[in-house]
Design an enzyme around this catalytic site. Structure first.
Site, mmCIF file in Angstrom:
data_model
loop_
_atom_site.group_PDB
_atom_site.id
_atom_site.type_symbol
_atom_site.label_atom_id
_atom_site.label_comp_id
_atom_site.label_asym_id
_atom_site.label_seq_id
_atom_site.Cartn_x
_atom_site.Cartn_y
_atom_site.Cartn_z
ATOM 1 N N ASP A 47 32.304 35.909 49.098
ATOM 2 C CA ASP A 47 33.420 36.674 49.665
ATOM 3 C C ASP A 47 33.479 36.394 51.184
ATOM 4 O O ASP A 47 32.494 35.946 51.776
ATOM 5 C CB ASP A 47 33.147 38.156 49.392
ATOM 6 C CG ASP A 47 34.034 39.067 50.196
ATOM 7 O OD1 ASP A 47 35.260 38.902 50.133
ATOM 8 O OD2 ASP A 47 33.494 39.954 50.885
ATOM 9 N N LEU A 48 34.635 36.647 51.797
ATOM 10 C CA LEU A 48 34.749 36.386 53.247
ATOM 11 C C LEU A 48 34.503 37.640 54.112
ATOM 12 O O LEU A 48 33.463 37.758 54.764
ATOM 13 C CB LEU A 48 36.133 35.823 53.576
ATOM 14 C CG LEU A 48 36.313 34.305 53.533
ATOM 15 C CD1 LEU A 48 37.724 33.953 53.959
ATOM 16 C CD2 LEU A 48 35.303 33.578 54.417
ATOM 17 N N LYS A 53 38.966 37.889 41.029
ATOM 18 C CA LYS A 53 37.990 36.919 41.521
ATOM 19 C C LYS A 53 37.127 36.404 40.366
ATOM 20 O O LYS A 53 36.824 35.219 40.270
ATOM 21 C CB LYS A 53 37.099 37.586 42.574
ATOM 22 C CG LYS A 53 37.771 37.873 43.903
ATOM 23 C CD LYS A 53 36.721 38.327 44.919
ATOM 24 C CE LYS A 53 37.338 38.631 46.276
ATOM 25 N NZ LYS A 53 36.310 38.866 47.314
ATOM 26 N N ASP A 81 30.726 42.389 49.077
ATOM 27 C CA ASP A 81 30.432 43.707 49.666
ATOM 28 C C ASP A 81 31.318 44.842 49.171
ATOM 29 O O ASP A 81 31.129 45.976 49.589
ATOM 30 C CB ASP A 81 30.541 43.627 51.193
ATOM 31 C CG ASP A 81 31.996 43.546 51.635
ATOM 32 O OD1 ASP A 81 32.769 42.804 50.999
ATOM 33 O OD2 ASP A 81 32.360 44.244 52.602
ATOM 34 N N ASN A 109 36.506 44.734 45.189
ATOM 35 C CA ASN A 109 37.193 43.553 44.651
ATOM 36 C C ASN A 109 36.234 42.397 44.334
ATOM 37 O O ASN A 109 36.663 41.344 43.894
ATOM 38 C CB ASN A 109 38.334 43.094 45.580
ATOM 39 C CG ASN A 109 37.862 42.577 46.907
ATOM 40 O OD1 ASN A 109 36.750 42.874 47.349
ATOM 41 N ND2 ASN A 109 38.695 41.795 47.579
#
Ligand code: CA
Length: 290
Positions: free
Chosen positions: A7-8, A212, A235, A238
């Protein structure tokens, strides 16, 4: 072949919205050893591309919460849209109730001028108030949201509907928990929608066929790979769909306890190069298992 999905926001990006040198090195280290690194985010592909270029990495990209998949060279492998009729009914509902919202297409992130101003003012007044730590963090997260690349400001939502583009995702924000819950309950009713959240002040809607996790599964299938030994790092809410699909799920140190509880393990925080730490630990375990 095995995959590392990352994840970003709140994960690979630090508090300055950057990919640290340590995280970049860890990603390249994994790629050099034959692992396929996948950035998996709620952000739009063109935004992710800018971030990756700046960091000098070329991963697969799952964008807008699984609505798009792009190859390492930037080719669109898969895209899943929401119909224009549905987009219209969602925007109308949000607009009538004065939510701040963003609409993600293949070309841009559309948002209303008046909505942006309103959201800025809300942030400003919150910042001048005496906030608890959680709320302070949330306001910082919301401010960083505006760093996204590709915004187009429009007068009203009809300007958005006029666009002949692929509509992937709608994000709606409010610091008022009750108001946000109301939107969540409203859109949960629609069978064709997937509703998730990447922070306490937002909800994000894609097609039910996009998440995702589903995108990662599709990518693995297309590449003749498996997710049994794959790792996913994230984190928030999603990321749950991809945690369910992989053999090794990692919660960030800065994630909420409910996220940590469902993961195989927890790594350091995003400001402590938690991704790099997780990658090295995973590679060590992976090699040992072999
Ligand atoms: Ca995140």
């Amino acid at each position: 072949m095995s995959f590392i999905a990352i994840d970003l926001d709140g994960t690979l990006l630090n508090g300055q919205n950057e990919i640290s040198e340590e995280n970049k090195k860890a990603i390249q280290y994994a790629q050099d050893r034959g692992f396929e690194v996948v950035i998996s985010t709620g952000r739009a592909y063109f935004d992710v591309q800018t971030i990756c270029e700046k960091a000098g990495i070329s991963p697969f990209v799952i964008g807008t919460n699984g609505a798009t998949i792009h190859s390492k060279s930037g080719k669109c492998i898969s895209s899943i849209t929401i119909t224009k009729d549905r987009i219209e009914s969602i925007l109308q509902w949000l607009d009538e109730r004065n939510y701040y919202y963003e609409v993600f297409t293949d070309k841009a992130i559309y948002t209303l001028k008046k909505g942006r101003e309103h959201f800025h003012n809300e942030i400003k007044s919150l910042k001048s108030a005496d906030l608890n730590t959680d709320m302070k963090e949330l306001v910082e997260v919301a401010e960083r949201q505006f760093d996204q690349f590709g915004y187009v400001l429009v007068e009203n939502y009809h300007d958005i509907l006029k666009q002949e583009e692929e509509f992937y995702n709608i994000l709606a924000c409010s610091f008022d928990k009750k108001k946000l819950e109301e939107a969540w309950n409203q859109f949960k009713k629609f069978d064709e929608l997937m509703v998730v959240s990447s922070a306490d002040h937002n909800i994000e809607m894609t097609s039910k066929r996009a998440s995702k996790g589903m995108a990662l599964e599709k990518l693995a299938f297309l590449m003749n790979g498996s997710l049994d030994q794959a790792m996913a790092i994230g984190d928030s809410n999603n990321d749950l769909s991809m945690f369910q699909k992989v053999g090794y799920s990692v919660a960030m140190g800065n994630a909420k306890d409910v996220i940590k509880a469902v993961c195989t393990t927890t790594t350091l925080k995003n400001d402590e190069n938690g991704v790099a730490y997780a990658i090295y630990r995973y590679l060590e375990n992976f090699v040992v298992q072999k």
